[in-house]
Design an enzyme around this catalytic site. Sequence first.
Site, PDB file in Angstrom:
ATOM      1  N   HIS A 157       0.840  -1.216   0.000  1.00 43.61           N
ATOM      2  CA  HIS A 157       0.000   0.000   0.000  1.00 43.61           C
ATOM      3  C   HIS A 157       0.870   1.259   0.000  1.00 43.61           C
ATOM      4  O   HIS A 157       0.444   2.307   0.498  1.00 43.61           O
ATOM      5  CB  HIS A 157      -0.945   0.054   1.202  1.00 43.61           C
ATOM      6  CG  HIS A 157      -1.705  -1.197   1.457  1.00 43.61           C
ATOM      7  ND1 HIS A 157      -2.979  -1.410   0.994  1.00 43.61           N
ATOM      8  CD2 HIS A 157      -1.347  -2.329   2.108  1.00 43.61           C
ATOM      9  CE1 HIS A 157      -3.396  -2.617   1.367  1.00 43.61           C
ATOM     10  NE2 HIS A 157      -2.414  -3.195   2.034  1.00 43.61           N
ATOM     11  N   SER A 278      14.656  21.557 -16.825  1.00 43.44           N
ATOM     12  CA  SER A 278      13.495  22.406 -17.051  1.00 43.44           C
ATOM     13  C   SER A 278      13.944  23.687 -17.735  1.00 43.44           C
ATOM     14  O   SER A 278      15.034  24.187 -17.483  1.00 43.44           O
ATOM     15  CB  SER A 278      12.843  22.730 -15.705  1.00 43.44           C
ATOM     16  OG  SER A 278      12.133  23.956 -15.794  1.00 43.44           O
ATOM     17  N   LYS A 284      16.161  22.038 -11.739  1.00 46.19           N
ATOM     18  CA  LYS A 284      15.479  20.757 -11.986  1.00 46.19           C
ATOM     19  C   LYS A 284      16.337  19.709 -12.694  1.00 46.19           C
ATOM     20  O   LYS A 284      17.113  20.018 -13.593  1.00 46.19           O
ATOM     21  CB  LYS A 284      14.217  20.989 -12.835  1.00 46.19           C
ATOM     22  CG  LYS A 284      13.110  21.737 -12.146  1.00 46.19           C
ATOM     23  CD  LYS A 284      12.579  21.037 -10.905  1.00 46.19           C
ATOM     24  CE  LYS A 284      11.844  19.752 -11.209  1.00 46.19           C
ATOM     25  NZ  LYS A 284      10.540  19.972 -11.823  1.00 46.19           N
ATOM     26  N   GLU A 291       9.484   8.443 -16.868  1.00 44.09           N
ATOM     27  CA  GLU A 291       8.101   8.909 -17.077  1.00 44.09           C
ATOM     28  C   GLU A 291       7.593   8.507 -18.460  1.00 44.09           C
ATOM     29  O   GLU A 291       6.428   8.126 -18.624  1.00 44.09           O
ATOM     30  CB  GLU A 291       8.030  10.426 -16.915  1.00 44.09           C
ATOM     31  CG  GLU A 291       8.315  10.881 -15.495  1.00 44.09           C
ATOM     32  CD  GLU A 291       8.538  12.380 -15.431  1.00 44.09           C
ATOM     33  OE1 GLU A 291       7.586  13.097 -15.114  1.00 44.09           O
ATOM     34  OE2 GLU A 291       9.652  12.831 -15.707  1.00 44.09           O
TER      35      GLU A 291
END
Length: 462
Positions: A157, A278, A284, A291
């Site tokens: 979980h 970024s 970043k 992803e």
Amino acid sequence: MVDKPWGGRFGEKTDRRVEEFSESISFDRRLFEHDIRGSIAHAEMLAAVGLISAAECQQIVRGLSEIRAEIEAGRFPFVLEREDIHMHVESALIERIGDVGRKLHTARSRNDQVATDLKLWARDALDRVDARLVALQRAYLGAADRHAGLILPGYTHLQRAQPVLAAHHFLAFVEKFARDRDRLADCRRRLNVLPLGAAALAGTTLPIDREHVARALGFDGVTANSLDTSSDRDFALESAFVLTLIAEHLAGWAEEWVLWSTQEFSFLKLPDALCTGSSIMPQKKNPDVLELIRGRSARVIGSLTTLLVLIKGLPLAYNRDLQEDKEPLFDAFDTVDACLDLAAVVVEGATLRADTIGARLDEGFLDATTLMEYLIRQGVPQRTGHEIVGHLVGLCESRGCRLADLPPEAFAAAHPKLDAGVKDALGVANAVAAFQSYGSTAPAEVEKQLARWRAKLDLSNG
Ligand code: ARG
């Protein structure tokens, strides 16, 4: 105007809009090598059974080989009027060798031809994906070796649960991809029967030898029902399903590693070369590859869905709908191929951060279950042990400490069997060492699995 090979009964030129709408050459040109391979095997069979002469066969084979070289060299003219790869190759052959070329399509239809081409293509593609899976499994094994002895919090979980070895985590993916390899092999086995010879839908009156063609093309046998053969795309759907599961496995792994690469987790360090930045936030460093691997599973699921809906309700034999099978199948293979390639690169380049992981291993009572099992070994019923340790965890939470920090009196008060021995059950290192079941994260068990996989992967692709 280019004459259509099927134009005999037509009094009008095909409407340009129909040609544009119905062409498949823009995507099925990918099948050229398999189409030519199939045609060569077909021609050699026609010669073997006497439907064409040996000299004619030679001419056809030479012509087809030249066409293949021309396509490979990028010198072959593709035109809309010729619909698909089959008509392109055949028309080019006739242009090249004249009337003899007009014999190639003897005892054959584009219906059994396209099924054969697509099977040959899918078979090669399945083998490519299998090699990628092996490479990825090896990358996971390498990561397991690089992180030997490292303990991670295991989650259920997404809540801290029990400690596991990093190697156990990596081996979990080796197992998933092993099942995928198994499914690929199973799919390949069912795929590997030759459609050619089913002709349009009913077979042929000509004395062909289908086994001859099957042997030449590496098929294990021939399909047994011509009507079924021209409609069968099970192999495409099964491939897409296997690819979908691979994509899902990759997406699950990528998701976890995206989380692990966050500041909040700080479990994972990815090399700069594998990340992107970024355009506005200078600090970043984003895990875009992970992803994208996660995101691209959507395309593969989409391809499977397209294929499922495509064949739903189709009548027997060939229907032009089936032309729509290629793009989703190609895309599913291309996508998974690229994702597997990059996944191996990421696994090879990534480092689990022993410092930040180790610093927080004491959080989350990862040893609570081990303590409960300690009580069970002392003869305490499981439900009772569960309750006792639950109370101790509550006590620790109110005091802001670990189970190992509780004084002996607290343990003794909770249960008389919680004697001095509890110290050996507490702490993640003890907890991991205490495991012993087959398939568990016990160091000795993990070592056995590593040895098994090292031997297996070296053998299967040595
Ligand atoms: N381009 C077609 C396809 O991909 C080839 C088969 C065409 N057969 C036919 N009877 N029109 O499905």
